[in-house]
Motif scaffolding. Sequence first.
Motif, PDB file in Angstrom:
ATOM      1  N   CYS A 101       0.838  -1.202   0.000  1.00  0.00           N
ATOM      2  CA  CYS A 101       0.000   0.000   0.000  1.00  0.00           C
ATOM      3  C   CYS A 101       0.872   1.250   0.000  1.00  0.00           C
ATOM      4  O   CYS A 101       0.608   2.205  -0.739  1.00  0.00           O
ATOM      5  CB  CYS A 101      -0.919  -0.013   1.220  1.00  0.00           C
ATOM      6  SG  CYS A 101      -1.878   1.499   1.440  1.00  0.00           S
ATOM      7  N   LEU A 104       2.385   1.756  -3.468  1.00  0.00           N
ATOM      8  CA  LEU A 104       1.410   2.302  -4.413  1.00  0.00           C
ATOM      9  C   LEU A 104       1.157   3.783  -4.158  1.00  0.00           C
ATOM     10  O   LEU A 104       1.022   4.570  -5.106  1.00  0.00           O
ATOM     11  CB  LEU A 104       0.096   1.525  -4.328  1.00  0.00           C
ATOM     12  CG  LEU A 104       0.115   0.101  -4.871  1.00  0.00           C
ATOM     13  CD1 LEU A 104      -1.237  -0.574  -4.654  1.00  0.00           C
ATOM     14  CD2 LEU A 104       0.484   0.086  -6.352  1.00  0.00           C
ATOM     15  N   VAL A 105       1.091   4.179  -2.891  1.00  0.00           N
ATOM     16  CA  VAL A 105       0.885   5.593  -2.560  1.00  0.00           C
ATOM     17  C   VAL A 105       2.056   6.425  -3.061  1.00  0.00           C
ATOM     18  O   VAL A 105       1.872   7.482  -3.701  1.00  0.00           O
ATOM     19  CB  VAL A 105       0.705   5.766  -1.035  1.00  0.00           C
ATOM     20  CG1 VAL A 105       0.795   7.242  -0.660  1.00  0.00           C
ATOM     21  CG2 VAL A 105      -0.633   5.190  -0.592  1.00  0.00           C
ATOM     22  N   SER A 108       2.068   6.617  -6.843  1.00  0.00           N
ATOM     23  CA  SER A 108       0.981   7.471  -7.327  1.00  0.00           C
ATOM     24  C   SER A 108       1.335   8.942  -7.187  1.00  0.00           C
ATOM     25  O   SER A 108       1.120   9.744  -8.106  1.00  0.00           O
ATOM     26  CB  SER A 108      -0.312   7.163  -6.562  1.00  0.00           C
ATOM     27  OG  SER A 108      -0.738   5.846  -6.801  1.00  0.00           O
ATOM     28  N   PHE A 191       0.814  -1.248 -11.360  1.00  0.00           N
ATOM     29  CA  PHE A 191       0.789   0.214 -11.264  1.00  0.00           C
ATOM     30  C   PHE A 191       0.607   0.847 -12.644  1.00  0.00           C
ATOM     31  O   PHE A 191      -0.052   1.885 -12.772  1.00  0.00           O
ATOM     32  CB  PHE A 191       2.076   0.730 -10.621  1.00  0.00           C
ATOM     33  CG  PHE A 191       2.154   2.223 -10.559  1.00  0.00           C
ATOM     34  CD1 PHE A 191       1.359   2.931  -9.668  1.00  0.00           C
ATOM     35  CD2 PHE A 191       2.991   2.930 -11.411  1.00  0.00           C
ATOM     36  CE1 PHE A 191       1.407   4.317  -9.620  1.00  0.00           C
ATOM     37  CE2 PHE A 191       3.040   4.301 -11.367  1.00  0.00           C
ATOM     38  CZ  PHE A 191       2.249   4.998 -10.468  1.00  0.00           C
ATOM     39  N   MET A 194      -3.036   0.716 -13.238  1.00  0.00           N
ATOM     40  CA  MET A 194      -3.692   1.709 -12.396  1.00  0.00           C
ATOM     41  C   MET A 194      -3.543   3.110 -12.974  1.00  0.00           C
ATOM     42  O   MET A 194      -4.497   3.904 -12.988  1.00  0.00           O
ATOM     43  CB  MET A 194      -3.120   1.671 -10.980  1.00  0.00           C
ATOM     44  CG  MET A 194      -3.493   0.460 -10.164  1.00  0.00           C
ATOM     45  SD  MET A 194      -2.606   0.435  -8.586  1.00  0.00           S
ATOM     46  CE  MET A 194      -3.075   2.046  -7.914  1.00  0.00           C
ATOM     47  N   SER A 251      -6.216  10.111  -4.179  1.00  0.00           N
ATOM     48  CA  SER A 251      -5.265   9.100  -4.631  1.00  0.00           C
ATOM     49  C   SER A 251      -4.820   8.206  -3.483  1.00  0.00           C
ATOM     50  O   SER A 251      -4.743   6.976  -3.628  1.00  0.00           O
ATOM     51  CB  SER A 251      -4.057   9.777  -5.284  1.00  0.00           C
ATOM     52  OG  SER A 251      -3.119   8.826  -5.735  1.00  0.00           O
ATOM     53  N   SER A 255      -5.659   4.197  -2.993  1.00  0.00           N
ATOM     54  CA  SER A 255      -4.599   3.182  -2.878  1.00  0.00           C
ATOM     55  C   SER A 255      -4.813   2.304  -1.652  1.00  0.00           C
ATOM     56  O   SER A 255      -4.557   1.101  -1.687  1.00  0.00           O
ATOM     57  CB  SER A 255      -3.226   3.864  -2.808  1.00  0.00           C
ATOM     58  OG  SER A 255      -2.957   4.592  -3.988  1.00  0.00           O
ATOM     59  N   LEU A 258      -7.814  -0.158  -2.473  1.00  0.00           N
ATOM     60  CA  LEU A 258      -7.790  -0.807  -3.789  1.00  0.00           C
ATOM     61  C   LEU A 258      -8.163  -2.285  -3.684  1.00  0.00           C
ATOM     62  O   LEU A 258      -7.578  -3.031  -2.894  1.00  0.00           O
ATOM     63  CB  LEU A 258      -6.396  -0.663  -4.395  1.00  0.00           C
ATOM     64  CG  LEU A 258      -6.209  -1.206  -5.814  1.00  0.00           C
ATOM     65  CD1 LEU A 258      -7.051  -0.404  -6.802  1.00  0.00           C
ATOM     66  CD2 LEU A 258      -4.745  -1.164  -6.204  1.00  0.00           C
ATOM     67  N   THR A 276      -3.461  -6.726  -1.699  1.00  0.00           N
ATOM     68  CA  THR A 276      -3.720  -5.522  -0.925  1.00  0.00           C
ATOM     69  C   THR A 276      -4.543  -5.895   0.307  1.00  0.00           C
ATOM     70  O   THR A 276      -5.007  -7.024   0.439  1.00  0.00           O
ATOM     71  CB  THR A 276      -4.484  -4.484  -1.762  1.00  0.00           C
ATOM     72  OG1 THR A 276      -5.772  -5.027  -2.123  1.00  0.00           O
ATOM     73  CG2 THR A 276      -3.719  -4.118  -3.022  1.00  0.00           C
TER      74      THR A 276
END
Length: 333
Positions: A101, A104-105, A108, A191, A194, A251, A255, A258, A276
């Motif tokens: 997580c 991904l944050v 992003s 990603f 995404m 965002s 994330s 998700l 996730t």
Amino acid sequence: MTSTFLPDQRSGGGEAVLPPPVAGAGGGRARRRLLHWLTAMGFQLPALVLFGVLVLLPILFALYASFFRWGGFGMPSDYTGTDNFTRLFQDDVFLGDLWRCLVLVVLSLALQLPFALAMAVLLNQRIRGRAVYRMLFFAPYVLSEAITGVLFGMIFAPDDGLADHLLNDIGLGALGGKWFSDPSTVMATLFLVMTWKYFGFHMMLYLAGLQSIPAELTEAATVDGAGPWQRFRHVTLPLLAPTLRISVFLSVIGSIQLFDLVWVVTAGGPDHHSETMAVTMFQYGFKRYQVGYASAISVAMFAISLVFALAYQRFVLRRDLAGATTNMRGDGA
């Protein structure tokens, strides 16, 4: 009822004396206020009932179930206290979910949102066909996550997908064949999907913010000798800051929560490397029938989202909210 005058007013002089207040006028105002409140509550009641039934009750029941060892059938009865929450921080899969997580944050915020901002700035210029480009870039967001997952599952299919065929055509076939099936590439590929799916939404947010900036400010900066980068840095970016802050918030929350895109594309594989928190919760709740533990995961997700939302509102959105409150009070004055 006739007006009451001072004795000398009948001859044209003096001041008018207002009639005495009617008895019960204050009670009438109170009744009107009560009527207005009841009317407002009547309009809000259906929404409040739906919110309570569909949001508050599930949250409270998930919190209650998280203290039990429960398979999802009947009512929870095997009370275990905080064992499920203790298990969370001993579960390598859940700890890996937290790490993924965070990855991904960071990706992003570092890649997806700057790319969306760059495209918004480009499409805010007077170029031919910009309306078509806006539609094409926003179209992926309109597609459901399930359709997106199936589409990219076919594109990145090992040896048979469009991506591998393109790599073979340009002589880079050795790079293909992994994508979602290799632990070293699955998160990067996910990603990429995404970004394709969600960057158009953020791009449209930025476009709306850019179009709300008065053109006179940019023209004044140009007259003062500011170049394109200086205009963007010192004029556009500060005025776009409220939109950027909202975009960052959406965002990060997205994330954290998700699920559907990951579930359709990889189902958390290979070997949990794309899993996730939401996917882990689904696996335990609906595949292994450990609903008590899945409820603990859902409570942890809710707590993380809530803490982030409150902290973000307190320290980042404070100026925006204060400005909105000031404007509302000014409008009502």
